[in-house]
Design an enzyme around this catalytic site. Structure first.
Site, PDB file in Angstrom:
ATOM      1  N   THR A 153       0.671  -1.548  -0.013  1.00 38.77           N
ATOM      2  CA  THR A 153      -0.101   0.448   0.179  1.00 38.77           C
ATOM      3  C   THR A 153       0.747   1.197  -0.341  1.00 38.77           C
ATOM      4  OG1 THR A 153      -0.035   0.029   2.137  1.00 38.77           O
ATOM      5  CG2 THR A 153      -1.692  -1.184   1.084  1.00 38.77           C
ATOM      6  N   GLU A 154       1.527   1.159  -0.431  1.00 40.24           N
ATOM      7  CA  GLU A 154       3.355   2.106  -0.528  1.00 40.24           C
ATOM      8  C   GLU A 154       2.585   3.860  -0.757  1.00 40.24           C
ATOM      9  OE1 GLU A 154       5.659  -1.064   1.088  1.00 40.24           O
ATOM     10  OE2 GLU A 154       3.925  -0.828  -0.237  1.00 40.24           O
TER      11      GLU A 154
END
Length: 269
Positions: A144-145
């Site tokens: 999810t960066e």
């Protein structure tokens, strides 16, 4: 804790290590923080994997976690601390995590992930860097960066090798969270089993590797699979032929072939 060779390992706070029946168990043990990664936790993981690699009683390693979540990625307090870092400090911190992933990927023993809950961001990288991974249907996976302006940089190197460019782009550029079944379809994990059966399935699989396979052969095969993608075709074929020739002269190979020719069952423990 058992089988801890140094005072440094005996002082572990966030990780537990023990070996039973030739299986080394490395346990993430910050359930109150959803086993989130910090610099200290990464340090302890590196120490635990080194201990397992050096432990002569350990043939296969299981990476697991306490609590409901496998690993939620970076610790929130640590993320806040990173805001004050300059480039040099950030590079040192990134290198620290890179070294852990490289250590697991190139470790001379098979690593099996036992993923009992969600694995997100760096935690997803930790789960999917394992050689094999078992998970439960309820677990969610995702890198999810990009949703917080960050980069899934280090894991991208390994994902491209593991699942190819198209699926790596889909996961890393969207930052989408996916189900366990989708993770298995993509090749991030190998087996999806019920929560009640997870630990038993992992133990049975690990024991099968311990008893049915030569530890030396698994070590060299893992080494080859890590090195070959970096080589041009001709170099990789020459390297494979050399490894083949060396393996034929090994004690394990002689023992295994003799048992095969004599129709004898062999146990590699």
């Amino acid at each position: 804790m058992d089988n801890l060779p140094t005072q440094e390992l005996e002082a572990l706070r966030y990780i537990q290590y023990e070996c039973r029946d030739a299986i080394g168990y490395i346990t993430l043990n910050r359930p109150d923080k959803r086993n989130a990664l910090s610099a200290d936790m990464v340090t302890e993981l590196k120490l635990a994997f080194s201990a397992a690699e050096d432990d002569e009683t350990c043939k296969v390693i299981v990476l697991r976690a306490a609590g409901e979540v496998f690993c939620a990625g970076a610790d929130l307090a640590y993320i806040q601390e990173l805001q004050g870092f300059g480039y040099t400090d950030n590079l040192a911190d990134s290198t620290h995590l890179m070294q852990l992933f490289h250590q697991i990927y190139t470790l001379n023993k098979v690593v099996i992930g036992q993923v009992q809950g969600h694995a997100l961001a760096g935690g997803c990288g930790l789960a999917t860097i394992c050689d094999f991974a078992f998970t439960v249907p309820e677990a969610k996976f995702g890198y999810t960066e990009v949703k917080i302006g960050f980069l899934p940089a280090i894991v991208s190197v390994f994902l491209l090798r593991k699942i190819g460019e198209a699926r790596t782009k889909q996961l890393l550029l969207t930052g989408d969270i996916i189900t366990a079944d989708k993770a298995a379809e993509f090749g991030l994990v190998n087996f999806v089993v019920s929560r009640e059966e997870l630990a038993d399935n992992v133990v049975r699989f690990a024991r099968r590797l311990c008893t049915e396979n030569s530890g030396q052969s698994m070590e060299l095969t893992k080494e080859m699979l890590a090195r070959i993608p970096e080589m041009p075709l001709e170099d990789s074929l020459l390297y494979a032929a050399q490894m083949n020739a060396e393996a034929r002269g090994s004690q394990d190979c002689r023992r295994g072939i003799a048992a095969f020719l004599n129709k004898e069952k062999i146990s590699w423990e």
